[in-house]
Design a protein around this motif. Structure first.
Motif, PDB file in Angstrom:
ATOM      1  N   HIS A  86      32.102  31.277  69.719  1.00 52.10           N
ATOM      2  CA  HIS A  86      31.610  30.019  69.943  1.00 52.10           C
ATOM      3  C   HIS A  86      31.176  29.478  68.524  1.00 52.10           C
ATOM      4  CE1 HIS A  86      29.059  26.693  71.324  1.00 52.10           C
ATOM      5  NE2 HIS A  86      28.332  27.142  70.400  1.00 52.10           N
ATOM      6  N   LEU A  87      31.627  28.144  68.496  1.00 46.61           N
ATOM      7  CA  LEU A  87      31.361  27.449  67.305  1.00 46.61           C
ATOM      8  C   LEU A  87      30.858  26.034  67.671  1.00 46.61           C
ATOM      9  CD1 LEU A  87      31.556  27.788  64.069  1.00 46.61           C
ATOM     10  CD2 LEU A  87      33.900  27.093  64.234  1.00 46.61           C
ATOM     11  N   ASP A  88      29.980  25.501  67.184  1.00 43.69           N
ATOM     12  CA  ASP A  88      29.609  24.225  67.262  1.00 43.69           C
ATOM     13  C   ASP A  88      28.951  23.390  66.137  1.00 43.69           C
ATOM     14  OD1 ASP A  88      26.645  23.886  67.379  1.00 43.69           O
ATOM     15  OD2 ASP A  88      26.836  25.552  68.756  1.00 43.69           O
ATOM     16  N   PHE A  89      29.384  22.114  65.863  1.00 48.63           N
ATOM     17  CA  PHE A  89      29.253  21.382  64.659  1.00 48.63           C
ATOM     18  C   PHE A  89      28.253  20.231  65.215  1.00 48.63           C
ATOM     19  CE2 PHE A  89      32.856  23.802  63.521  1.00 48.63           C
ATOM     20  CZ  PHE A  89      32.518  24.145  62.259  1.00 48.63           C
ATOM     21  N   ASN A  90      27.303  19.718  64.504  1.00 50.88           N
ATOM     22  CA  ASN A  90      26.646  18.308  64.696  1.00 50.88           C
ATOM     23  C   ASN A  90      26.599  17.760  63.236  1.00 50.88           C
ATOM     24  OD1 ASN A  90      24.336  17.013  66.647  1.00 50.88           O
ATOM     25  ND2 ASN A  90      23.990  16.454  64.474  1.00 50.88           N
ATOM     26  N   PHE A  91      27.122  16.128  63.514  1.00 51.95           N
ATOM     27  CA  PHE A  91      27.076  15.642  62.353  1.00 51.95           C
ATOM     28  C   PHE A  91      26.284  14.431  62.487  1.00 51.95           C
ATOM     29  CE2 PHE A  91      31.026  17.811  61.849  1.00 51.95           C
ATOM     30  CZ  PHE A  91      31.293  18.297  60.728  1.00 51.95           C
ATOM     31  N   GLY A  92      25.186  14.114  61.682  1.00 56.85           N
ATOM     32  CA  GLY A  92      24.118  13.021  62.138  1.00 56.85           C
ATOM     33  C   GLY A  92      24.149  12.008  61.058  1.00 56.85           C
ATOM     34  N   LEU A  93      24.240  10.716  61.483  1.00 55.41           N
ATOM     35  CA  LEU A  93      24.211   9.653  60.378  1.00 55.41           C
ATOM     36  C   LEU A  93      23.002   9.017  60.874  1.00 55.41           C
ATOM     37  CD1 LEU A  93      27.897   8.613  60.010  1.00 55.41           C
ATOM     38  CD2 LEU A  93      26.544  10.104  58.497  1.00 55.41           C
ATOM     39  N   LYS A  94      22.794   7.908  60.323  1.00 50.81           N
ATOM     40  CA  LYS A  94      21.639   7.079  60.518  1.00 50.81           C
ATOM     41  C   LYS A  94      21.461   6.589  62.123  1.00 50.81           C
ATOM     42  CE  LYS A  94      18.240   3.595  58.712  1.00 50.81           C
ATOM     43  NZ  LYS A  94      18.328   2.526  57.687  1.00 50.81           N
ATOM     44  N   LYS A  95      22.566   6.254  62.709  1.00 52.20           N
ATOM     45  CA  LYS A  95      22.676   5.477  63.786  1.00 52.20           C
ATOM     46  C   LYS A  95      23.696   6.276  64.755  1.00 52.20           C
ATOM     47  CE  LYS A  95      20.789   0.835  62.768  1.00 52.20           C
ATOM     48  NZ  LYS A  95      21.012  -0.535  62.948  1.00 52.20           N
TER      49      LYS A  95
END
Length: 805
Positions: free
Chosen positions: A256-265
């Motif tokens: 299993h692999l997951d990625f979270n990319f978070g910007l300001k909005k």
């Protein structure tokens, strides 16, 4: 010299500023706790920890008391100077009692669990990581309140309080997964939900029709998947998780692999999981009836029965599965958010093991019996808005969803050249609008509307394996059928004081169905060509939650629920059992359930917690399979065999009752004991008017866990156990399946009692890496869960390594 003075001055400024940075951790796991609100006594200053549990205390004075508060941990009061002295670290203790938990499924909006008159079981992402389930069916089973039946390794059909399959509702992110061809037989759709993507699961025990409509008679299983996390700043927030797992009983290999990319909005979450399962090995100690002494192989188009070198190996049962999820979150304002989710899961072909172990005389009946790839696609767009000025709502949530389900069945008798194949697909569109409004400090209103549309595609054909020629045959469902539901509901919560809560609701559903049997009439010669069913259904509930004092809480709930007939009920054609065929019945009505539940929780200073509940449900006009006539005939030829005619009919009623008890003992700060036990009984009316055991009433079952946790190490020693169902306690339809059960001294099928002893450990190697190891069924018991065609795993070592950054 000037340079040294400048550096010194800079250090004098920066070091004290950095000294104000603190980290908030959970006391047991030592994991960061994001989203904790920190404020002073006057609440004039307030800060929130970030995703790493970090926060700055620059705005507070050293001598004042600070308060740390969030939903999942106990509120903490501590002086700032004490925090600095404690190496800038704050440890929060997790809330022990489930009553403090926040649940969503009861009204589709957040409520404190103590306000709900029904029993709701919550399973968090942390608990999922520890239990390390292979599928979401195994996840539900770990709760101790859901019984799981398996016809094959690629399956898992839940039973809750004497009900199962299409009398239970599955939802994912608030979207109903039940569709127009959900059947009364065992369902495998829950395995399409990837456990790695689940943030939390809520299991509502008992009816949930007011909020969720048709099918929610015995309970609702609500899965909430992880949401992308925005950074709330100009800095990129990046988080990734990787998991690898291996299990010995079926040689599972999962990644299993997951990625979270978070910007300001904006935020994006991508998840991929893949599992490969080999044939499952059963245990060494138990009934020899479960062994697999031989199986069929086909070489160059010729079938032959061969001996199994290892009769404990269930051949064939292996399959593989891939799960994909992509989510996007957009928060243009603090009070407005949009969530787009796309999910796709697909299995390989997987054998239906319970059909492959049947005999006809001295030979195995089937050469092949397998499901084609089970596929599920869901796209859903959710908008959430909070308003302080609207007269209609304080919070609104709308969900527009599209789902596509695909499945197929393929079977061929031993040494038969003709293979029967059916393929089904359902397109499902749904829209929900749910509202929350605080009418007064003591009264809160929840209400909403829903529309669901399903269209069914179904084809049947047979293949000559020698010539590769195909020809059409009767399809499982009338092709092009439609099923629609329109509904409105309202639910009100009245809380005159913090000790007493009243909740009551109503829902009205209008159901429309259309089925055209023209294509199948060339094979069946039905006395009708099409059917249209339209009817309404009204359900309601009323319940109270009363906290008499700090120790005692009572829950009492009365409810009605219903299940509308679907296309599976009115139009299905299939061989329900050897020598019988189910045919369409256009004259069906909804079945109704009337039930009550009484629950009691005793909490002795968070040291000893008892939770008990008893319930009773009466099911009226129950939809059941009964003998039927077609054009005046009680038997017809189906797939080359003279078969008894049956159909789904409103021909029975049922009484389901039971008792549940749970206990939690916090023996020390590091050691606790938990135990859960379930007793279910039930009778239904048979064709001759007599009362017989209800089909989906499980044996008494439970589990007991001893859990020790300190710092980075956790040990869970637990037992699972299950009582016997004798031949006379089996439903008549189960008594006929002697090939699935052990045989008693009289040669009659029965379900023996069983137990397993298990050990699970988890160790946090580093801040990023965690090792989980389990040894299940240590004594290598050979057993089957009730009504299962496949035997459960024997001794099973499971190793899992997860890495997060």
């Amino acid at each position: 010299m000037r340079l040294f003075l400048t550096i010194g001055l800079w250090l004098c400024i920066v070091i004290p500023a950095q000294a104000q940075e603190i980290k908030v951790l959970e006391s047991e796991s030592r994991l960061p706790v994001p989203g904790v609100t920190i404020y002073n006594q006057t609440k004039t200053i307030m800060v929130i920890t970030d995703f790493e549990g970090m926060a700055s205390l620059n705005s507070f004075t050293d001598s004042e008391y600070l308060y740390f508060e969030d939903l999942l941990h106990k509120k903490l009061k501590i002086k700032k100077e004490t925090i600095i002295a404690n190496n800038h670290t704050v440890l929060l203790e997790a809330k022990i009692e489930g009553l403090d938990e926040i649940v969503i499924s009861a009204s589709k909006f957040e409520q404190n669990k103590r306000d709900i008159p029904q029993k709701i079981i919550g399973i968090s992402a942390k608990e999922i990581q520890i239990s390390n389930p292979q599928t979401s069916a195994d996840l539900l089973e770990s709760s101790g309140n859901v019984y799981i039946q398996k016809s094959q390794l690629g399956g898992g059909s839940p039973m809750i309080r004497g009900f199962s399959t299409n009398r239970l509702l599955l939802t994912v992110d608030g979207v109903r997964m039940n569709n127009a061809i959900f059947r009364s037989g065992n369902l495998q759709n829950v395995i399409s939900i990837d456990p790695f993507t689940i943030q939390n699961t809520e299991i509502t025990l008992g009816a949930g029709s007011v909020v969720y409509g048709s099918d929610a008679i015995g309970g609702v299983m609500s899965f909430y998947t992880k949401k992308p996390q925005v950074s709330y700043s100009d800095k990129l927030y990046l988080k990734a998780n990787a998991v690898a797992r291996y299990a010995t009983a079926n040689k599972e290999k999962t990644g299993h692999l997951d990625f979270n990319f978070g910007l300001k909005k904006w935020a994006l979450l991508t998840s991929v999981s893949y599992s490969d399962f080999d044939d499952l090995r059963m245990g060494s100690h138990g009934p020899n009836d479960y062994l697999r002494p031989e199986y069929v192989v086909t070489n160059n188009g010729q079938d032959q029965i061969v001996s199994n070198d290892n009769p404990k190996l269930q051949v064939p049962t292996g399959y593989d599965q891939i799960n994909l999820m992509q989510k996007v979150r957009f928060e243009p304002q603090e009070n407005l958010s949009f969530d787009l989710g796309v999910t796709y899961t697909k299995t390989s072909d997987y054998p239906r093991y319970d059909r492959l172990i049947r005999y006809r005389g001295d030979d195995l009946r089937s050469a092949e019996w397998y499901y084609g790839p089970q596929q599920w696609f869901m796209g859903n767009l959710q908008m959430t808005k909070i308003s302080s000025s609207s007269n209609l709502y304080d919070k609104i949530q709308t969900t527009l969803a599209y789902q596509n389900f695909k499945e197929s069945r393929n079977d061929r008798d031993y040494r038969d050249v003709m293979k029967s194949m059916t393929e089904e697909a359902v397109d499902a569109v749904s829209f929900n609008a749910d509202f929350e409004k605080l009418l007064s400090p003591k009264t809160e209103l929840f209400y909403g509307v829903e529309y669901v549309y399903n269209k069914v595609k179904s084809i049947g054909k047979e293949l000559n394996i020698e010539t590769n020629e195909t020809a059409p045959i009767v399809s499982r469902y009338p092709n092009g059928s439609t099923w629609q539901s329109m509904a409105a509901y309202t639910n009100i919560k009245f809380k005159p004081n913090h000790k007493f809560i009243l909740q009551s609701g109503l829902r009205y559903n209008y159901i429309l169905m259309h089925a055209d049997f023209t294509e199948n009439n060339q094979f069946l010669n039905l006395p009708f060509t099409e059917t249209d069913l339209n009817f309404g259904a009204l359900t309601g509930s009323a319940g109270i939650s009363w906290l008499a004092n700090d120790i005692l809480q009572w829950r009492f709930n009365l409810s009605t629920a219903f299940r509308a007939p679907n296309i599976d009920d009115i139009g299905k054609v299939f061989d329900s059992e050897p020598g019988s065929v189910v045919v369409p019945n256009p004259d069906l009505k909804a079945e109704y359930a009337y039930g009550g539940e009484l629950g009691l929780t005793l909490n002795f200073d968070d040291m000893v917690i008892f939770d008990v509940a008893t319930y009773y449900t009466y099911l009226d006009q129950a939809l059941v399979r009964r003998d039927y006539t077609l054009n005046g005939e009680t038997e017809i030829m189906y797939n080359g065999e003279l078969s008894n005619v049956q159909a789904i009919q409103n021909a029975s009623d049922a009484k389901i009752y039971g008792f549940e008890a749970g206990v939690r003992l916090n023996l020390t700060n590091h050691l606790k004991l938990t135990s859960q036990y379930n007793v279910t009984g039930g009778k239904e009316e048979d064709a001759d008017g007599s009362e017989v055991p209800a089909r989906h009433v499980s044996p008494n079952f439970g589990n007991t866990h001893f859990i020790w946790q300190k710092n980075k190490f956790l040990v869970d020693a637990f037992a699972e156990y299950n009582s016997e169902l004798s031949f006379y306690q089996l439903a008549p339809s189960e008594q006929e399946k002697d090939y699935m059960y052990a045989l008693d001294d009289n040669g009659n099928p029965y379900a023996p009692s069983w137990y397993t002893l298990n050990l699970r450990t988890q160790y946090q190697i580093t801040k990023a890496a965690t090792l989980t190891a389990s040894l299940e069924n240590i004594t290598d018991q050979r057993y089957k869960t009730y009504s299962s065609g496949i035997a459960s795993p024997g001794r099973n070592l499971i190793i899992s390594l997860s890495y997060s950054l």
